[in-house]
Design a protein around this motif. Structure first.
Motif, mmCIF file in Angstrom:
data_model
loop_
_atom_site.group_PDB
_atom_site.id
_atom_site.type_symbol
_atom_site.label_atom_id
_atom_site.label_comp_id
_atom_site.label_asym_id
_atom_site.label_seq_id
_atom_site.Cartn_x
_atom_site.Cartn_y
_atom_site.Cartn_z
ATOM 1 N N LYS A 44 -1.900 -3.161 6.950
ATOM 2 C CA LYS A 44 -2.873 -2.246 7.552
ATOM 3 C C LYS A 44 -3.552 -1.454 6.440
ATOM 4 N N GLU A 99 -6.090 1.729 5.834
ATOM 5 C CA GLU A 99 -6.672 2.901 6.476
ATOM 6 C C GLU A 99 -7.333 3.788 5.435
ATOM 7 N N GLY A 100 -8.437 4.433 5.842
ATOM 8 C CA GLY A 100 -9.125 5.338 4.934
ATOM 9 C C GLY A 100 -10.421 5.839 5.520
ATOM 10 N N THR A 111 -13.748 6.183 8.592
ATOM 11 C CA THR A 111 -13.360 5.786 9.941
ATOM 12 C C THR A 111 -11.879 6.010 10.172
ATOM 13 N N THR A 112 -11.508 6.217 11.424
ATOM 14 C CA THR A 112 -10.091 6.311 11.769
ATOM 15 C C THR A 112 -9.574 4.973 12.289
ATOM 16 N N ARG A 113 -10.455 3.994 12.430
ATOM 17 C CA ARG A 113 -10.059 2.685 12.922
ATOM 18 C C ARG A 113 -9.515 1.853 11.769
ATOM 19 N N PRO A 114 -8.288 1.366 11.843
ATOM 20 C CA PRO A 114 -7.724 0.624 10.713
ATOM 21 C C PRO A 114 -8.319 -0.776 10.598
ATOM 22 N N SER A 115 -8.199 -1.330 9.408
ATOM 23 C CA SER A 115 -8.501 -2.725 9.156
ATOM 24 C C SER A 115 -7.197 -3.413 8.754
ATOM 25 N N TYR A 116 -7.262 -4.745 8.632
ATOM 26 C CA TYR A 116 -6.072 -5.500 8.272
ATOM 27 C C TYR A 116 -6.417 -6.546 7.213
ATOM 28 N N TYR A 153 -7.481 3.922 -0.381
ATOM 29 C CA TYR A 153 -7.019 3.474 0.921
ATOM 30 C C TYR A 153 -5.503 3.602 1.034
ATOM 31 N N LYS A 154 -5.033 3.861 2.240
ATOM 32 C CA LYS A 154 -3.620 3.783 2.527
ATOM 33 C C LYS A 154 -3.301 2.376 2.984
ATOM 34 N N GLY A 183 -14.296 0.115 9.464
ATOM 35 C CA GLY A 183 -13.057 -0.080 10.202
ATOM 36 C C GLY A 183 -13.105 -1.314 11.091
#
Length: 300
Positions: free
Chosen positions: A43, A45-46, A49-54, A294-295, A268
């Motif tokens: 995952k 995240e960053g 956007t609050t919507r994660p990517s993969y 990014y996290k 995202g």
């Protein structure tokens, strides 16, 4: 010529070559902990956007052991806004790659190998449905890329399964690289490097099933560090050659991949599928994303 090669290209357009891409330029894993060494689905995240990517590490094979996406991967893809893969497998890219696979200098493959090596190559190509009249004109890099992968089992490679599922769900699909960029990592090699890698591939053919059994076991265990160690054992023994390969096949492309998925990650909901070898390590895609703020966390 291209009509003979289209079937083979279906499985070699994204050269897998995990056994060839050894990390000779990096310290041993016993000395240095490898970042992002366990897991295939991550995952990302960053802001903004609050919507994660993969990001998912694929294996470019149609072997039934690895050709179907695990449930967590399918779930992440279902929730994605856009699907991104290394290269879109469209007709223009197929044609470009097929045309480039033939030697441009007029020299036959037979003239570049010993009689025994050439006979081995002809037999191996025959197992893949490619006749000798095509083999004799193929470029050394193309012979190496094609023979590095076991004969197709008649299925669909994991990358294309994911692409098909995304398209069926109405998601837009994007390619990170062009056919020309993918080809350049081979066509820019010196002839001596191409032939050295081809000879290594021919030597490994009797052990190919065993090699891939081990590789698929590591992949299904999601053991990226194990895959890297595996590649060290099976890669070229020439350190300079391995360093050149790492630069063109992995490190340079990792940076390009990260640069080109930035916009979609910022929006995202992106699902990015690239070869598993691109994920781990200091210069891997995941660590490059982390460096950009990014996290990145393992999901599967």
């Amino acid at each position: 010529r291209p009509r003979y090669m289209t079937k083979a290209l279906r499985y070699t357009a994204w050269p897998f070559l995990l056994m060839l891409c050894a990390l000779a330029s990096m310290p041993s894993h016993a000395e240095t902990a490898m970042p992002f060494s366990k897991g295939l689905l991550w995952k990302v995240e960053g802001a903004p956007t609050t919507r994660p990517s993969y990001v998912f590490g694929t294996v470019h094979s149609d072997d039934p052991r690895v050709a179907q996406p695990p449930a967590p991967v399918s779930e992440a893809l279902r929730g994605a806004r856009v699907f991104i893969m290394e290269m879109l497998f469209d007709e223009s890219n197929i044609a470009a790659m097929a045309q480039s696979m033939f030697a441009s200098d007029g020299r036959s493959l037979k003239s570049r190998l010993t009689p025994a090596e050439y006979a081995t190559a002809v037999r191996a190509f025959a197992q893949r449905g490619i006749p000798e009249q095509i083999v004799q004109n193929i470029a050394p890099w193309a012979a190496m890329a094609t023979l590095s992968i076991p004969p197709s089992q008649g299925g669909v490679p994991l990358d294309l399964v994911l692409h098909s599922n995304a398209v069926a769900a109405g998601k837009p699909a994007q390619g990170i690289e062009t056919a020309a960029e993918q080809l350049a990592m081979f066509t820019n090699m010196s002839e001596s490097d191409q032939i050295a890698l081809l000879k290594l591939t021919l030597q490994d053919l009797p052990r190919q099933t065993q090699i891939y059994d081990e590789l698929f076991r590591l992949y299904t265990q999601r053991d990226l560090a194990g895959i890297m160690k595996f590649s060290e054992r099976h890669g070229p023994k020439d350190p300079a050659l391995m360093k050149r390969m790492m630069g063109s096949m992995i490190d340079m492309r990792n940076q390009r991949m990260v640069d080109r998925v930035q916009n979609e990650l910022r929006n995202g909901g992106a699902f990015v599928a690239v070869g598993a070898m691109h994920l781990p390590g200091e210069n891997g895609v995941l660590n490059l994303l982390k460096r950009r703020g990014y996290k990145v966390s393992a999901v599967y």
